[in-house]
Write a protein that holds these residues in place. Structure first.
Motif, PDB file in Angstrom:
ATOM      1  N   LEU A 117     -16.565  36.946 -36.380  1.00  0.00           N
ATOM      2  CA  LEU A 117     -15.497  37.807 -36.883  1.00  0.00           C
ATOM      3  C   LEU A 117     -16.007  39.239 -36.996  1.00  0.00           C
ATOM      4  N   PRO A 118     -15.188  40.204 -36.632  1.00  0.00           N
ATOM      5  CA  PRO A 118     -15.589  41.587 -36.805  1.00  0.00           C
ATOM      6  C   PRO A 118     -15.449  41.977 -38.267  1.00  0.00           C
ATOM      7  N   TRP A 135     -18.910  39.256 -27.728  1.00  0.00           N
ATOM      8  CA  TRP A 135     -18.025  40.037 -26.848  1.00  0.00           C
ATOM      9  C   TRP A 135     -18.756  40.424 -25.566  1.00  0.00           C
ATOM     10  N   PHE A 153     -16.200  37.353 -17.822  1.00  0.00           N
ATOM     11  CA  PHE A 153     -14.958  37.694 -17.152  1.00  0.00           C
ATOM     12  C   PHE A 153     -15.200  38.590 -15.950  1.00  0.00           C
ATOM     13  N   VAL A 167     -13.256  30.911 -21.818  1.00  0.00           N
ATOM     14  CA  VAL A 167     -12.149  30.593 -22.718  1.00  0.00           C
ATOM     15  C   VAL A 167     -12.559  29.421 -23.607  1.00  0.00           C
ATOM     16  N   ALA A 211     -14.663  30.716 -26.270  1.00  0.00           N
ATOM     17  CA  ALA A 211     -13.879  31.399 -27.307  1.00  0.00           C
ATOM     18  C   ALA A 211     -13.221  30.378 -28.221  1.00  0.00           C
ATOM     19  N   LEU A 212     -12.702  29.303 -27.627  1.00  0.00           N
ATOM     20  CA  LEU A 212     -12.072  28.269 -28.458  1.00  0.00           C
ATOM     21  C   LEU A 212     -13.106  27.622 -29.368  1.00  0.00           C
ATOM     22  N   VAL A 246     -13.617  29.689 -32.277  1.00  0.00           N
ATOM     23  CA  VAL A 246     -12.549  29.487 -33.258  1.00  0.00           C
ATOM     24  C   VAL A 246     -12.809  28.203 -34.041  1.00  0.00           C
ATOM     25  N   GLU A 252      -8.662  40.903 -35.118  1.00  0.00           N
ATOM     26  CA  GLU A 252      -9.438  39.850 -35.784  1.00  0.00           C
ATOM     27  C   GLU A 252      -9.635  40.172 -37.261  1.00  0.00           C
ATOM     28  N   MET A 311      -6.604  28.169 -43.896  1.00  0.00           N
ATOM     29  CA  MET A 311      -7.296  27.647 -42.714  1.00  0.00           C
ATOM     30  C   MET A 311      -6.347  27.551 -41.534  1.00  0.00           C
ATOM     31  N   LEU A 342      -5.551  30.898 -40.146  1.00  0.00           N
ATOM     32  CA  LEU A 342      -6.708  31.466 -39.444  1.00  0.00           C
ATOM     33  C   LEU A 342      -6.879  30.819 -38.076  1.00  0.00           C
ATOM     34  N   ILE A 343      -6.881  29.486 -38.063  1.00  0.00           N
ATOM     35  CA  ILE A 343      -7.164  28.800 -36.800  1.00  0.00           C
ATOM     36  C   ILE A 343      -6.062  29.077 -35.782  1.00  0.00           C
ATOM     37  N   GLN A 352      -6.196  32.604 -34.557  1.00  0.00           N
ATOM     38  CA  GLN A 352      -7.393  32.822 -33.754  1.00  0.00           C
ATOM     39  C   GLN A 352      -7.263  32.183 -32.381  1.00  0.00           C
ATOM     40  N   VAL A 353      -6.643  31.022 -32.329  1.00  0.00           N
ATOM     41  CA  VAL A 353      -6.419  30.412 -31.016  1.00  0.00           C
ATOM     42  C   VAL A 353      -5.569  31.351 -30.174  1.00  0.00           C
ATOM     43  N   VAL A 365      -7.523  34.190 -28.734  1.00  0.00           N
ATOM     44  CA  VAL A 365      -8.244  33.922 -27.489  1.00  0.00           C
ATOM     45  C   VAL A 365      -7.430  34.442 -26.304  1.00  0.00           C
ATOM     46  N   LEU A 420      -8.040  38.125 -26.138  1.00  0.00           N
ATOM     47  CA  LEU A 420      -9.405  38.329 -25.640  1.00  0.00           C
ATOM     48  C   LEU A 420      -9.470  38.138 -24.134  1.00  0.00           C
ATOM     49  N   ALA A 421      -8.905  37.002 -23.688  1.00  0.00           N
ATOM     50  CA  ALA A 421      -8.967  36.689 -22.259  1.00  0.00           C
ATOM     51  C   ALA A 421      -8.202  37.734 -21.468  1.00  0.00           C
TER      52      ALA A 421
END
Lengths: 506, 590, 179, 103
Positions: A400-401, A410, A417, A429, A432-433, A436, B137, B161, B164-165, B168-169, B172, B175-176
């Protein structure tokens, strides 16, 4: 600079180690020991501080573009950026661990052995980073292992510590035999052991003896992989990490497994083209990640949870390295190197903070009980500093930032990527999951610590001395600062990334 | 000027957060003063920033490494949302002075609220995708920390929770998308992505577009991620008002609006956005219909209204969606804060236990009704204009069936809004509750918001001017307030919607006319009850899906845990099997 | 001819190793290990590595055996026949497969060309590879300290933990009596 | 069937390795595990000498083998010390009995 000077980086800890031991032994016969400051601790602290001097000198020389290399007869010692990164990790964490152990180990029998072994282990690890001869690498590696056996089983009156020590010893000895087999194969087919020479002739002899070089590579991956805790070989790690004294736990998780990884990379760089083994690296990375995170979800003992999270972080690092070898991407290599460093900071912090709690809640009360996750409830009430630093550590580990772990992950993502390869992107990916998913066990920890009703263990806790909180504050600040200004480490991670890619000739 | 202001808008609340954290829990008064001081000054500065909005980066700082340049762009979209975050944020903080009086660990509360305000401003002002994700984030972290603020309550912990989860999913996806864009463009700048979208290969662009849609849907609690927002209502009410109604949940809508010009050409993307918005508006509306918990009912209505905004973007009405976003932020914050005043006063969130509170808390009743009318879309109130504007856009540019469903949704909104208001403030008191009127700080903040709910629609003209002037890729037509009013009043959709709205309201009158509508047996309540139990309580089955995912993860973790036998021989076997596997892989040249 | 000699010696070593492993009495295991060591020494000698053969004979067959017997005298011979935790067929399968893969990957060795001058052990070990020796000193120091740390008996036995295992210790001694 | 002498030694090495690994898998007595590790070390040492011979540098092979003998004797001694402590604390040498850390 005189070429030999950088070798003081590991010579000082190695030489001070017997001195500390002797000082401790002689001190025992001194009846007035109680009231005076302990000579052992002072010596240990002086030794680690003294080690910074050659280190800084070496860094200055390195940054001025000069090569750091030195030959003892036919064996070369070369300090490249990776060595310096490893040495920085060992030294920073080692210094803090020595300070941390000041009070933590004060009541232990055999304190002098603890510091002597710690210093020896540090010296051997720094030396391991500089080794550039295949067999010499093994000797450093074995030395590091031998010096850590006692540290893992340090609480020898604890059956569980002995058990952890046994597993650790047998598994790493098995690994080291496999490494020896690999070395024999390399020697038989190339007649040389110098990593640089091997790398230069590598293409030729690897194609002449393709299968043999592959077998040697497999043996190296598994042999060093035991120490680096790749997944099916990791089984010693949760036990050793949960049983060793807190400072050692931080060292094991923050530096030793990374040293194993670096030894593996060095050995492999000599004998094979990365194309042959990047898939293996990536699959170990994915396996480590998912296994570490899933099993950590179910842990009730804090230290075991952190140990499993180390597995997943090794997975992230492996992915970063694998990706960089896949496409020669500097971003991923730098990300992996940066993550090595930030993981050291964060995991070191987490283990030291956990150790602080163990000290306050159990050791001070004369118990070696394991610190349960549920014991953390309400930590912030009584130990705000520990709660804050442990929160920073685990949130940083969760990515977490604005904390360091976010930035290093990152960078790995950027590298992944940038390959524009569908499989790698899918893997990223997945990573990343996983990141999480890891919040699934990190976040509740933080929550628990800020609860209003403290657990019984917390209520019975004793106050903490400043030598224990000081390293925590320092590491927590480092994690936050690197999270806000990740560029601060570029001076070392960028050359280390180049060195990594250079190792494999990309 | 804009640069300094932008930096201050992030820095000031963060500085406040740091100071609040450092000053400890011992003297709550200092915490209140610090929090109110920093947030109100940020709020005022954010209004000044609106005057300096422009499309050029206000701040450009070389961050180095693989992160791109740190840029802040105070354009129409960003500056407006920053103003919403800071102003609503400061009102929520003012409100908290009363609401959180005497709570333990107050610094944790204020520190995270202030951290959130700064992060939200950063999120909308950032001109760099990396920093967008960075702030994205942080908002998720703050939302988690604040939902779980009452962390001795297991419901609050699990709600946090879940939020958050799920977010956050979704993250992603962002992010991608951001990294995929970087891999092609070599830049994290949002402007570069908007400019260079046409040069990105179609497949990659679609990957980015759908990634962002995923992120937006999760953050804005849109279908199929709508399950976390109702559970997030365990947070203290000012937090629900600020984060889970007025600002953070808007981040998803913001993201879609920001990148609409880049993704509009991606096949199926606008349709997908329309569908997501429509399904959210409808399902959440239906859930709000039967909810018995006041805050959950408001949360469902938030999801539903966010659905309208997402729908608006899907049909191309970027300005309409942002206009509604602004109005919604005001009236929903108002509703939450006044609901909070009620809850704070009576000590329960169950609407079935309330009733007849209007006479005891007249001020709160009045402002709540203003908010409710705005939510229902009754003329003159700000919600009316923007919702009708969305429907106009939907009728003109979107599929007719979607428009039909959205109209139905408007009727639903009217129905549940009236039901909610009635249950709380009118009728006979159903239980003996100790009621006290709300404090001054509460009245100030709700009063200001009520004024806003009556007037913010007048800003339509300036807002459109600001956006059309500073968003070069969005092609927003400036429209004066008068024109907008005329457009809405002459549009066919408006009158249709008003009729539906009347039908909805009328239906409520019929239902509530019957002798004893709530909670005893009545055909309607019974029907609703069954409906509630079967579908709504499980969020149309998605709750079940969430649980299945969690159960599967736990199951596999348990299986993997068994492999750690702790017996040395098995450990060695692991090593040998790995050796064998590696050798085999190498042998066959995998 | 030489091949057969190696084969016989090697087979003898392997058989001894196997016996050392399966023997139920620790003492005979240790003696078999000494035999393995002796066979390996002879092979080393035949290979031309006379010096190492001597070291192996003295350290491997001598020192290690002595140490093990000493350890055995401290802990006592555990004569129970312990069943393997891992099913034996599985173990055999995995081991055979791994050995098979290693064998087909490394076999056959390429024979050396005509001999060239090779330095003697002394030169290589004490001059060329003296760094190994230096590090080895650190390693031995660590090992010695490790043994000292593990075995020195200065502290009072902690009570809480011995209690927990006291019954086990009693239980085992009973078994020893029975056997 | 005509295998050169050095290849016979190679097979012996692989055989010793296999026996050693098999021993690690099925042995439960801690002292015996240390003993089996010694078998593995012997095969590794033999391999190094053989490698030196094949690589035309027997001195090097011998040097490595000598180093390995010393290093692994140290490991064995530490292992034995651990075994003695385990026996003292657990009252058993059976590695299956001492496994309390799992999961």
């Amino acid at each position: 600079m005189d070429a030999i000077r950088f070798t003081w980086m590991f010579a000082i800890p190695l030489l001070s180690s017997p001195a500390i031991y002797l000082a401790g032994r002689l001190g025992i016969h001194n009846p007035n020991q109680k009231g005076r400051p302990n000579l052992v601790r002072i010596l240990a602290l002086l030794a680690v501080i003294a080690t910074w001097v050659p280190y800084i000198a070496a860094v200055r020389t390195f940054l001025s573009g000069e090569r750091l290399e030195f030959a003892v007869e036919s064996i070369w010692l070369r300090a490249d950026a990776i060595s310096l990164l490893l040495a920085l990790m060992v030294l920073s964490l080692g210094t803090l661990v020595v300070i941390f152990s000041w009070s933590y180990m004060a009541d232990e029998v055999g304190e002098e052995k603890f510091y002597a072994m710690l210093l020896a282990m540090m010296g051997l690890m720094i030396g391991l980073g500089c080794a550039s001869d295949l067999f010499n690498l093994w000797v450093w590696f074995e030395g590091m292992a031998v010096s850590s056996y006692l540290l893992v089983a340090f609480y020898r009156e604890q059956p569980a510590s002995l058990e952890a020590g046994v597993k650790y010893l047998v598994q790493s000895a098995t690994g080291s035999v496999l490494v020896l087999m690999g070395i024999a194969l390399v020697l038989a087919n190339s007649g040389s052991l110098d990593l640089a020479a091997l790398h230069q002739n590598g293409a030729r002899w690897a194609s002449d003896h393709r299968l043999v070089s592959l077998a040697a590579a497999g043996l190296f991956i598994i042999g060093f992989g035991v120490k680096a805790a790749l997944v099916p070989l990791h089984t010693w790690l949760p036990d050793a990490h949960s049983q060793a004294p807190s400072g050692i736990r931080a060292m094991l998780s923050g530096v030793v497994i990374e040293a194993g990884l670096i030894a593996m990379l060095r050995a492999l760089s000599a004998i094979m083209h990365p194309l042959d083994w990047r898939i293996i690296l990536l699959s170990f990375g994915a396996l480590n990640m998912v296994f570490g995170n899933l099993v950590a979800l179910r842990q009730t003992i804090l230290k075991r949870m952190l140990a499993y999270s180390s597995l997943s972080h090794i997975g992230y690092i492996l992915l970063g390295i694998g990706v960089s070898l896949f496409a020669g991407g500097e971003a991923a290599a730098q990300g992996a190197m940066f993550h090595l460093f930030t993981h050291m900071l964060m995991k070191g912090l987490a283990f030291l903070a956990a150790g602080a709690l163990i000290y306050a809640l159990y050791l001070q009360n004369g118990s070696h009980h394991a610190l349960l996750v549920s014991d953390l409830a309400g930590t912030a009430q009584k130990y705000p500093m520990v709660a804050l630093s442990l929160s920073i550590a685990v949130l940083g580990l969760g990515g977490l930032p604005p904390l360091a772990g976010f930035m290093s992950k990152w960078q790995i993502f950027v590298g992944g990527f940038s390959t524009q390869n569908g499989w790698i992107i899918a893997l990223m990916v997945f990573m990343a999951l996983n990141s999480v998913l890891s919040l699934g066990y990190y976040a509740p920890l933080v929550n628990l610590m800020y609860r209003k009703t403290p657990s019984d263990a917390i209520l019975a806790g004793k106050p903490l001395p400043s030598t224990i909180t000081l390293p925590l504050i320092f590491l927590a600040m480092a994690v936050v600062v690197l999270g806000l200004a990740p560029g601060l480490m570029d001076w070392l991670t960028a050359p280390a990334a180049k060195a990594l890619l250079g190792l494999f000739g990309n | 000027m804009a640069g300094t202001l932008s930096v201050l808008l992030i820095g000031l609340p963060w500085l406040g957060a740091l100071l609040v954290w450092l000053s400890g829990d011992a003297r709550p008064k200092i915490l209140h003063i610090l929090a109110v001081g920093t947030s109100v000054s940020a709020g005022l500065l954010s209004l000044i920033l609106l005057a300096f909005a422009g499309s050029q980066p206000a701040v450009n700082f070389k961050f180095g490494g693989w992160f791109g340049d740190f840029t802040l762009v105070a354009d129409g979209l960003g500056a407006t949302l920053a103003a919403v975050a800071c102003v609503v944020g400061s009102l929520a903080v003012i409100y908290s002075v009363d609401y959180m009086q005497g709570e333990a660990q107050l610094r944790r509360y204020y520190a995270f609220i202030l951290l959130f305000i700064g992060a939200m401003t950063g999120l909308v002002l950032s001109g760099n995708l990396f920093f967008t994700f960075f702030f994205w984030e942080i908002t998720a972290l703050c939302s988690y920390a604040l939902i779980s603020y009452y962390n001795d309550d297991p419901k609050a912990v699990s709600g946090g929770m879940k939020a958050l989860i799920i977010t956050q999913v979704g993250g992603v996806g962002l992010l991608a998308g951001a990294l995929a864009a970087f891999s092609n463009l070599g830049s994290f700048q949002i402007a570069d992505l908007l400019k260079g979208a046409t040069s990105i290969p179609a497949g990659l662009l679609a990957f980015i577009a759908y990634g962002f849609l995923l992120a937006a849907a999760a953050k804005s609690a849109q279908f199929p991620f709508h399950t976390w927002l109702p559970d997030a209502m365990e947070a203290p009410t000012p937090v629900s008002a600020l984060i889970h109604a007025a600002t953070m949940v808007n981040a998803g809508v913001y993201l879609l609006a920001r990148f609409y010009p880049a993704f509009a050409q991606v096949p199926g993307w606008t349709l997908a956005v329309t569908l997501v918005g429509m399904l959210s508006a409808l399902t959440a509306g239906l859930m709000a219909l039967t909810a018995t918990d006041l805050k959950r009912a408001l949360a469902y209505s938030t999801v539903s209204q966010l659905g309208y905004m997402v729908y608006a973007i899907g049909v191309g009405g970027v300005f309409a969606s942002q206009f509604h976003l602004l109005n919604h932020a005001v009236f929903k914050a108002l509703l939450f804060l006044s609901a909070g005043a009620v809850i704070h006063s009576v000590g329960t969130r169950d609407m079935r236990k309330m009733g007849g509170l209007g006479s005891k808390m007249p001020f709160i009743r009045n402002v709540f009704i203003i908010g409710a009318l705005a939510l229902a879309g009754v003329p003159i109130f700000n919600g009316f204009w923007s919702k009708e504007f969305i429907l106009e856009a939907g009728l003109k540019q979107g599929p007719v069936w979607a428009f039909g469903f959205m109209l139905f949704g408007a009727g639903l909104t009217a129905f549940y809004t009236i039901r909610m208001t009635w249950l709380v403030f009118y009728g006979q008191p159903r239980e003996q509750l100790h009621v006290h009127d709300s404090g001054l700080a509460m009245k100030i903040s709700t009063g200001l918001l009520a004024t806003g709910a009556l007037t913010t629609w007048l800003l339509a003209g300036p807002l459109s001017g600001l956006m059309s002037g500073s968003l070069p890729y969005h092609a927003i037509e400036p429209i004066s307030t008068i024109n907008l009013v005329m457009d809405v009043l002459t549009g066919a959709g408006t009158w249709l919607a008003l009729i539906i709205l009347l039908v909805g309201a009328g239906l409520w009158v019929v239902v509530q006319r019957s002798p004893n509508p709530i909670p005893q047996a009545h055909w309607f309540t019974e029907l609703m009850g069954t409906f509630h139990e079967e579908l709504v309580s499980s969020s149309f089955g998605f709750e079940w899906l969430n649980q299945q995912v969690v159960a599967a993860v736990k199951k596999s973790a348990a299986v993997l845990q068994k492999t750690q036998t702790g017996e040395l021989n098995w450990n060695i076997l692991g090593i040998i099997i790995a050796l064998l596997a590696v050798l085999v892989m190498l042998f066959w040249g995998v | 001819m030489e091949s057969y000699l190696y084969l016989i010696l090697g087979l003898a070593a392997i058989v001894c190793a196997y016996r050392a492993m399966i023997s139920t009495r620790l003492l005979s295991s240790i003696l078999y290990l000494a035999c393995v060591s002796a066979m390996v020494s002879v092979i080393l000698y035949l290979l031309g590595a006379q010096q190492v053969a001597v070291i192996e004979l003295s350290v491997g067959a001598g020192l290690v055996t002595v140490l093990m017997v000493y350890a055995l005298s401290v802990v006592g011979d555990d004569a129970r026949d312990l069943l393997s935790v891992i099913p034996k067929p599985l173990a055999i399968l995995i081991v055979v497969l791994s050995a098979f893969f290693v064998a087909i990957m490394v076999f056959p060795l390429v024979e050396p060309p005509l001999d060239v001058t090779s330095f003697s052990l002394t030169v290589v070990l004490w001059q060329q590879r003296v760094l190994d020796v230096w590090i080895q000193i650190a390693l031995i120091f660590s090992g010695v300290l490790g043994v000292l740390g593990l075995l020195s008996e200065r502290e009072a036995t902690p009570i809480s933990h011995t209690e927990r295992f006291a019954d086990q210790i009693v239980g085992t001694s009973h078994e020893e009596v029975h056997s | 069937m005509n295998i050169s002498p050095l290849n016979v030694v190679l097979l012996v090495i692989i055989g010793l390795l296999a026996v050693g690994i098999y021993g690690l898998l099925i042995t439960r007595n801690l002292i015996k595990i240390v003993l089996v590790l010694q078998i593995l070390v012997k095969s590794a040492m033999l391999a190094l000498v053989l490698a030196g011979k094949v690589g035309n540098n027997l001195g090097l092979g011998q040097s490595l083998a000598a180093t390995v003998i010393v290093a692994d004797t140290v490991v064995a001694v530490v292992g034995l010390a651990l075994a003695v402590q385990v026996r003292r604390r657990f009252g058993t040498l059976d590695v299956a009995d001492i496994s309390t850390l799992r999961g």
